[in-house]
Every structure is written in structure tokens, then in C-alpha cells.
Motif scaffolding. Structure first.
Motif, PDB file in Angstrom:
ATOM      1  N   GLU A 158       6.326   4.670   8.012  1.00  0.00           N
ATOM      2  CA  GLU A 158       6.059   6.114   8.140  1.00  0.00           C
ATOM      3  C   GLU A 158       6.041   6.684   6.797  1.00  0.00           C
ATOM      4  O   GLU A 158       6.740   7.783   6.652  1.00  0.00           O
ATOM      5  N   ASP A 159       5.413   6.060   5.744  1.00  0.00           N
ATOM      6  CA  ASP A 159       5.341   6.481   4.462  1.00  0.00           C
ATOM      7  C   ASP A 159       6.455   6.737   3.836  1.00  0.00           C
ATOM      8  O   ASP A 159       6.595   7.695   2.800  1.00  0.00           O
ATOM      9  N   ASN A 160       7.519   6.020   4.327  1.00  0.00           N
ATOM     10  CA  ASN A 160       8.879   6.083   3.398  1.00  0.00           C
ATOM     11  C   ASN A 160       9.003   5.286   2.566  1.00  0.00           C
ATOM     12  O   ASN A 160       9.252   4.007   2.826  1.00  0.00           O
ATOM     13  N   ASP A 162       5.664  -1.302  11.236  1.00  0.00           N
ATOM     14  CA  ASP A 162       5.297   0.122  12.040  1.00  0.00           C
ATOM     15  C   ASP A 162       6.603   1.068  11.648  1.00  0.00           C
ATOM     16  O   ASP A 162       6.370   2.347  12.093  1.00  0.00           O
ATOM     17  N   ASP A 163       7.624   0.754  11.013  1.00  0.00           N
ATOM     18  CA  ASP A 163       8.707   1.557  11.194  1.00  0.00           C
ATOM     19  C   ASP A 163       8.642   2.485   9.546  1.00  0.00           C
ATOM     20  O   ASP A 163       9.440   3.228   9.314  1.00  0.00           O
TER      21      ASP A 163
END
Length: 395
Positions: free
Chosen positions: A61-63, A58-59
Motif C-alpha cells: 500500500e505504497d508504504n 498486496d499489503d
């Protein structure tokens, strides 16, 4: 941890445009799932000889950097990159919706290393040379196949299975001559190895005995060992029960602060009742497993004292000042009085064993106290000695 099946993996590959309708579950291999945190699941697998990771975190974030860290937390640091979401054409995006969740697909950059190097890094309890012998013996499988070549290039996430041979060792209770919570000294019988030399030796060694009394976590194929006796030599051997004690004893041996006394029975008579043998020693190029007196060799000194002469044999006390391999055997043979029963430097006759015994060691324990340890004289020596008072008087 969320469970992903091979069916799920194929479906996700199709979403990312890397698989077709003809791709099946059989094309996916070596699936592993790990959860580096409560909210994340990382699935590793191989597809078309490439290593991939499905990331549910969940962390992210498309990074991409965060994704790399997530993979590293689960499987160790990897080189690679996220696969772009092909459905997003207006901007760069990586996340892909799947069954109500957002997943990412990370493709590892192919990196390989030697099989023996990888295994020795993962299992430092054995030396690299030991692992090479296990590989050659067929104890290691890579991706389901036995590999016998240590230099084989493998990927860090290849499926590597090690099947160690069942031990045939019969444990031996060695006589304990001294023991505290840091150091132990035992009496080694003739015929027992001090430790293996990186090979696969299914016999019990002094190292194995020390290992059962070792208190630190840094175990290896020489756990507790700080010096050695030849297989054919009996007598006292000291070892460390902690890594601190091992380091301290090694320093004492290296600085020659440990005093050693041996007893030997030799053929013939020594030239003088007491003297110092100061003869350099080097490896014998014609027989590399042995050594010889050589003016170009390493410095070696042995003091001796004759304590008995009987029926053509002499019994001598030996006080080595240096600790070269086979030093006592080479020095005595150099004088024309080889040790009885020595097949390498004598005739090997006259006895069923090498008549060399490590009689006494003097060292300093971790409390700074001098410790003198004696190993009882084996019965085989008694017929050669008229008077044992010189031995019992040692201090």
C-alpha cells in the motif's frame, strides 16, 4: 508465487526509468525469487552492479517501511529504499501498475562484508578458519568465478556457491568403552587425529566418529570433543553426545575433576621409583610446534610410578594433575628419560610408534555417577612389562 522472467524485469526497470530500449535480458543477472507469504513474491536481481528487488505484495500500500519488512522477510534485513514512480509528479508514490498488478522496486544500498565472515555466519557448522582454507583451496565461487582470497568484499546477495571436495575418508569403527544417552568413551588408535585444526583433512577422526552418535543440532568441526590426545598417542577419549553433556564434561576437565592415567615406556631409568614432576612448560620459540621446560612457563605437574624396568627401558604409570600440551612428553624428556618412539622430544628410535597410551579416565556422568573407563593395553607394550598386575589393579 508469481513468476517473473528477465523480460519482465527489464520491462519493469523501463517503467521506473532505469533502463532504456537498448537494455536487454543479458544485462540482468543472478535472479532469485522467493515467496515469504502466500500473497507476496520478491524477486532479487543484479543490474548495473546494483542489487534490486521487485516486490509484489498486496499489503505494501505504497508504504516504504512495509516494503522494507517484506524484503527482509524474504532475504534478510537490507539497507535501501523504494524507487519512486516517475510517472507520479504531484506526490510521492512508489507503486507501479504492471500487467494488472501493482509492483514496487526496491534498491539496496551497497553493503559488503568479507567473504569468509559471510560464509561462516551462514554456515556456523565450520569455523571461520576452516572456511578460509576452503576459500583458498578454490572451493567457493562468487557470481560464477572462483575466489581464493578470504578477505574479498562481497554483497550478501552475491551468488555464492560452495563446492565441497568429495570425502575420501574411510570410516573406522572405534571400540566403544562406555556409552549412555549423553556421553561416550572410545579407544583411539595411535596415528588417528582427535579432530582437525580448521584445515581440510580428508582422513577419519575421532570427531567424525562422535558425530555419527551426536544427538544435538549444534554440530561443528569439533562435534562432541571435550579433550584431545596427540595423533601418536593411543587410548581412552571421552566425548559428549549432546551439547549439555559437552558443556558438563568441559567443566569437569577445566576444574581438573577428571582423573587421567597414562602408561608410557621410556628410555633409561627414572631417578626415583615414584615422584612428582613439578616443572613449568612453555612453547619453544626455536621450534613453535613443540614445548619445553621453562621457569617462565605455565604450571605443570605430573606424578609417576615405575612399574617395570627391563633391558634399559622403564614402564611408568603417569598421573597428570594439569593438562598442558605435550606435558607428559616434555616432563619425561626433562628427566633424561624420553618416551620411546618420540621424534620430537627423544630420538624417535626403538619403536615404530610413540609408546604412550591413555589407560584410564574417571569422570562423572550426567546422573552424577562416577564412571571409570579403561582402554586395553596395546600389544606393543607387553614386551616391556614383566608384570601387568599394577595396571589391572588400577581403580
Amino acid at each position: 508465487m508469481i513468476k517473473y522472467t528477465t523480460r519482465d524485469i527489464v520491462a519493469i526497470l523501463r517503467l521506473f526509468g532505469l533502463a532504456t530500449d537498448q537494455t536487454g535480458q543479458r544485462d540482468i543477472s543472478y535472479v532469485q525469487s522467493r515467496a515469504p507469504a502466500d500473497h507476496s513474491t520478491i524477486v532479487a536481481f543484479v543490474y548495473q552492479k546494483n542489487h534490486y528487488y521487485i516486490i509484489h505484495d498486496d499489503d505494501i500500500e505504497d508504504n516504504e517501511s512495509t516494503a522494507s519488512l517484506s524484503v527482509a522477510a524474504a532475504y534478510g534485513e537490507q539497507s535501501g529504499s523504494l524507487v519512486r514512480n516517475p510517472k507520479e509528479t504531484d506526490f510521492t508514490a512508489y507503486g507501479m501498475p504492471y500487467k494488472g498488478k501493482e509492483v514496487y522496486l526496491y534498491k539496496a544500498t551497497p553493503t559488503t562484508m568479507r567473504l569468509d565472515v559471510l560464509i561462516s555466519q551462514r554456515h556456523p557448522e565450520l569455523s571461520r578458519s576452516s572456511w578460509q582454507k576452503h576459500i583458498k583451496a578454490g572451493h567457493v565461487q562468487v557470481n560464477g568465478s572462483v575466489v581464493r582470497t578470504p578477505r574479498t568484499e562481497v554483497h550478501p546477495h552475491d551468488a555464492i556457491v560452495i563446492t565441497m571436495p568429495e570425502s575420501t575418508q574411510e570410516k573406522v569403527a572405534l571400540p566403544v568403552l562406555y556409552s549412555d544417552n549423553q556421553i561416550m568413551a572410545v579407544s583411539k588408535p595411535a596415528g588417528m587425529l582427535t579432530h582437525t585444526k580448521g584445515g581440510i583433512v580428508p582422513e577419519y577422526t575421532v570427531k567424525d566418529f562422535f558425530e555419527t552418535h551426536y544427538l544435538s543440532d549444534d554440530r561443528s568441526d569439533r562435534t562432541g570433543i571435550v579433550h584431545r590426545l596427540d595423533r601418536a598417542t593411543s587410548g581412552v577419549i571421552v566425548g559428549g553426545r549432546t551439547k549439555e553433556a559437552v558443556a558438563e564434561l568441559q567443566r569437569q576437565f577445566a576444574s581438573r575433576r577428571v582423573q587421567k592415567v597414562y602408561v608410557a615406556v621410556v628410555q633409561g631409568a627414572l631417578p626415583q621409583p615414584e615422584a612428582i614432576i613439578d616443572v613449568p612448560i612453555a612453547r619453544n620459540p626455536k621450534k613453535p610446534s613443540t614445548f619445553r621446560a621453562d621457569s617462565r612457563g605455565k604450571s605443570a605437574q605430573t606424578r609417576y610410578r615405575v612399574i617395570s624396568t627391563r633391558n634399559g627401558y622403564s614402564t611408568v604409570l603417569l598421573f597428570p594433575k594439569t593438562g598442558r600440551t605435550h606435558q607428559l612428553r616434555v616432563h619425561l624428556a626433562y628427566l633424561g628419560t624420553p618416551i620411546v618412539g618420540d621424534p620430537a622430544y627423544g630420538t624417535g628410535n626403538h619403536s615404530d610408534r610413540l609408546m604412550l597410551h591413555a589407560l584410564q579416565l574417571t569422570f562423572t556422568n550426567m546422573q552424577g555417577e562416577e564412571v571409570i573407563v579403561k582402554s586395553p593395553l596395546p600389544d606393543e607394550f607387553l614386551p616391556y612389562i614383566q608384570d601387568t598386575s599394577a595396571i589391572t589393579a588400577l581403580n
